[in-house]
Scaffold this motif. Structure first.
Motif, mmCIF file in Angstrom:
data_model
loop_
_atom_site.group_PDB
_atom_site.id
_atom_site.type_symbol
_atom_site.label_atom_id
_atom_site.label_comp_id
_atom_site.label_asym_id
_atom_site.label_seq_id
_atom_site.Cartn_x
_atom_site.Cartn_y
_atom_site.Cartn_z
ATOM 1 N N ARG A 1 -1.439 7.466 -10.156
ATOM 2 C CA ARG A 1 -2.737 7.211 -10.787
ATOM 3 C C ARG A 1 -3.271 5.833 -10.391
ATOM 4 O O ARG A 1 -4.459 5.674 -10.096
ATOM 5 N N LEU A 2 -2.407 4.834 -10.389
ATOM 6 C CA LEU A 2 -2.837 3.480 -10.037
ATOM 7 C C LEU A 2 -3.230 3.384 -8.564
ATOM 8 O O LEU A 2 -4.160 2.658 -8.207
ATOM 9 N N LEU A 3 -2.531 4.125 -7.713
ATOM 10 C CA LEU A 3 -2.912 4.175 -6.303
ATOM 11 C C LEU A 3 -4.299 4.810 -6.160
ATOM 12 O O LEU A 3 -5.152 4.310 -5.414
ATOM 13 N N PHE A 4 -4.524 5.883 -6.906
ATOM 14 C CA PHE A 4 -5.837 6.536 -6.890
ATOM 15 C C PHE A 4 -6.932 5.589 -7.365
ATOM 16 O O PHE A 4 -8.012 5.507 -6.767
ATOM 17 N N TYR B 1 1.338 -0.014 -4.219
ATOM 18 C CA TYR B 1 1.666 1.253 -4.869
ATOM 19 C C TYR B 1 2.065 2.333 -3.866
ATOM 20 O O TYR B 1 2.838 3.229 -4.197
ATOM 21 N N SER B 2 1.570 2.234 -2.640
ATOM 22 C CA SER B 2 2.031 3.164 -1.602
ATOM 23 C C SER B 2 3.514 2.945 -1.332
ATOM 24 O O SER B 2 4.297 3.901 -1.216
ATOM 25 N N ASP B 3 3.902 1.681 -1.238
ATOM 26 C CA ASP B 3 5.308 1.338 -1.004
ATOM 27 C C ASP B 3 6.170 1.718 -2.212
ATOM 28 O O ASP B 3 7.272 2.263 -2.059
ATOM 29 N N LEU B 4 5.651 1.451 -3.412
ATOM 30 C CA LEU B 4 6.394 1.793 -4.627
ATOM 31 C C LEU B 4 6.613 3.293 -4.731
ATOM 32 O O LEU B 4 7.708 3.752 -5.109
#
Length: 598
Positions: A88-91, A18-21
């Protein structure tokens, strides 16, 4: 054969993903911003050229540019929504890693759910900082948070426990689905206020229910459009036209006054409706099965009342909100009776879905509770689901540990008791682990009666009301001393015992607020009464003399202890529960350490 990834490895992988996304989506947003600027400049340039030379091709290019600009805006809106979801998903994944590391004290602690008086909540850290609620909750809606708190405060029925266990087992491996459910809920968390708004609206009498109102918008629109046609063809002059438009406006305003209460009742709920829609859509597409989960899908898919109902309500309210744009609303309401049309649509919706609305909220709060249990199951693969025993009283646990203590530091203990009229007396030195053991038993029993996995190799229990007295404080507002506060707590326990309720009692250092003679006499009398009334209890105490009750209460009173090893002036604890009476105490050594001359 590929080795299965641990929860921590999966969360780290998702953090990387998700960081990359997010980087890609933010780069796309930047490019879209530049593209919008180029399109706007091109449109302005084309409009500027029209001042010098008007041509059909230029007008077509302007129209195409505007259409392209609107299309790019829609792409940008979709991209921004994806960015918000990815954030949100990264969190969520970063938070799961923190929780696995024991850093969860900054999460919502549910302290508002802690009752002023409760049989056990204040003794075992159910709510507040570093609490069980703070550790396990993955709920986003107010409804599911309340349900989780209630389930922690009160044992669930046996069939509910079994259904939740099966659902949690089935849902645990579906971590991607579970995180999507949580992320969707975080976007616009569902509140009691929105649920109440909908329920109040459903209970209101339907406006415009006479048959006339069903045909009026059609007739009215035919007349207004005929008037526009007459004006365009020159059959009426502008004065007559605008006079008629004003008359239509007044009539439309009159009809709007009849429906304003409906609009007010449902205003500002679209965001939470979108959450409800998206979360229940996920439920419809559940990738796993259990009796409880299947029943939710059955309600949403097979019976009348699926997510299409929520989608339809969203669309009606979106159209209703056109009234917020005065120019658009003037045209729509004056020529089409827009408010009347939307109100009639709401009436039809109410007839079709009113009875299933409560089911939507019930499903949502329960699925978020199951998601909490499934996440706990996934995060702790070494924990196990308990088994229910129909024989009162049963508690048999192997390697029972406190769920909130780090696995590397935790010391597990086994314990069992069966039948009634039994009291286990635990003696031991200070800091040896007596209180932690009592809380380990209590917290795992609460988890078991919630339908969650427990921190134990095996755990068999019979459904029971838990009562405890471990952490007593005075109350200045009520002018209550610590001793009197404890007496009040003990009275509530004795009342249950006398009524022969199925209770399990955990007591830590009872009657600590009085002198040693009265304390011993009262404690001994209480233990004898508990045995006589066929109660079941575990009592931790420093009063070694109480342990001698096993001599007169054979088969009813049993002894266990935690001890300490002393080498010089150093203390060593193994925190292991052992049979028998404690033979080593450490209070004198501790007092010497702080400077008391013994």
């Amino acid at each position: 054969m590929n080795q299965q990834k641990t929860p921590g490895e999966i969360y780290k992988q998702q953090v990387s993903y998700y960081s990359d996304l997010l980087r890609k989506l933010k780069s796309k947003r930047s490019n879209i911003g530049w593209l919008r600027l180029v399109i706007v400049l091109a449109i302005l340039l084309l409009i500027y050229s029209l001042f010098f030379k008007s041509s059909l091709i230029t007008w077509i290019l302007v129209a195409a540019g505007i259409a392209l600009f609107l299309y790019v805006i829609s792409i940008d809106a979709d991209n921004n929504e994806k960015i918000a979801d990815a954030q949100r998903l990264l969190f969520i994944n970063r938070e799961e890693l923190e929780i696995l590391s024991g850093n969860y004290q900054n999460r919502e602690d549910g302290i508002s759910f802690l009752p002023h008086e409760h049989p056990y909540a204040g003794d075992i850290d159910l709510f507040g900082t570093a609490s069980l609620y703070q550790y396990i909750s993955r709920c986003t809606s107010q409804q599911s948070k309340q349900l989780l708190a209630t389930a922690l405060l009160q044992a669930s029925e046996e069939n509910v426990i079994i259904d939740r266990q099966a659902a949690a087992k089935s849902l645990a491996p579906q971590w991607a689905w579970r995180q999507n459910l949580q992320s969707t809920g975080m976007a616009n968390p569902l509140t009691f206020a929105t649920e109440q708004k909908i329920k109040v609206w459903l209970s209101m009498p339907k406006p415009l229910k006479q048959a006339l109102w069903k045909i009026l918008p059609v007739v009215f629109t035919a007349i207004t459009l005929a008037t526009v046609a007459a004006y365009l063809f020159g059959w009426i002059n502008s004065s007559v036209f605008w006079l008629l438009v004003f008359a239509y406006f007044l009539f439309a305003k009159y009809t709007s006054a009849k429906v304003i209460q409906t609009y007010t009742a449902l205003t500002k709920i679209e965001g939470e409706l979108d959450t409800l829609y998206k979360q229940l859509l996920l439920v419809e597409k559940l990738p796993c099965s259990s009796p409880l989960l299947d029943s939710y899908k059955e309600i949403l898919v097979s019976k009348k009342g699926g997510t299409e109902g929520i989608r339809d309500l969203k669309e009606i309210l979106k159209r209703f909100d056109f009234r917020l744009n005065l120019l658009v609303f003037f045209v729509l309401n004056t020529f089409f009776l827009w408010d009347v049309r939307q109100t009639l649509s709401l009436n039809k919706w109410k007839d079709k879905y009113a009875l299933v609305v409560p089911e939507w909220f019930k499903i949502l709060q329960n699925i978020e509770l199951v998601n909490t249990l499934a996440t706990l199951t996934f995060n702790h693969p070494t924990w196990n689901f308990p088994t229910n025993s129909s024989e009162h009283f049963t508690l048999i646990g192997e390697n029972i540990g406190h769920p909130l203590i780090d696995e590397k530091k935790r010391v597990d203990n086994s314990f069992s008791t069966s039948g009634t009229g039994k009291v286990a007396i635990i003696t031991g030195s200070n800091m040896a682990g007596k209180s932690t053991f009592l809380r380990s038993i209590a917290v795992n029993l609460v988890l078991a009666q919630l339908g969650a996995p427990v921190c134990a190799s095996t755990f068999e229990f019979s459904p029971v009301k838990l009562y405890s007295s471990m952490r007593i404080a005075d109350n200045l507002a009520e002018n209550t001393s610590t001793f009197y506060a404890e007496l009040k707590k003990l009275k509530s326990i004795i009342d249950q015992v006398k009524q022969h309720e199925k209770v399990f009692i955990l007591l830590d250092e009872i009657l600590r607020g009085t002198n040693s003679l009265d304390r011993h006499t009262g404690s001994e009398a209480l233990i004898r009464q508990l045995i006589r009334e066929q109660a079941v209890a575990i009592i931790a105490t420093h009063d070694v003399e109480l342990a001698n009750l096993y001599k007169t209460q054979q088969g009813a009173a049993s002894n266990y202890h935690f001890d300490v090893q002393v080498e010089g002036e150093e203390l060593y604890f193994d925190y292991k529960l052992k049979s028998g009476i404690c033979q080593s105490m450490n209070a004198s050594l501790l007092m010497k350490k702080i400077g008391i001359e013994m």
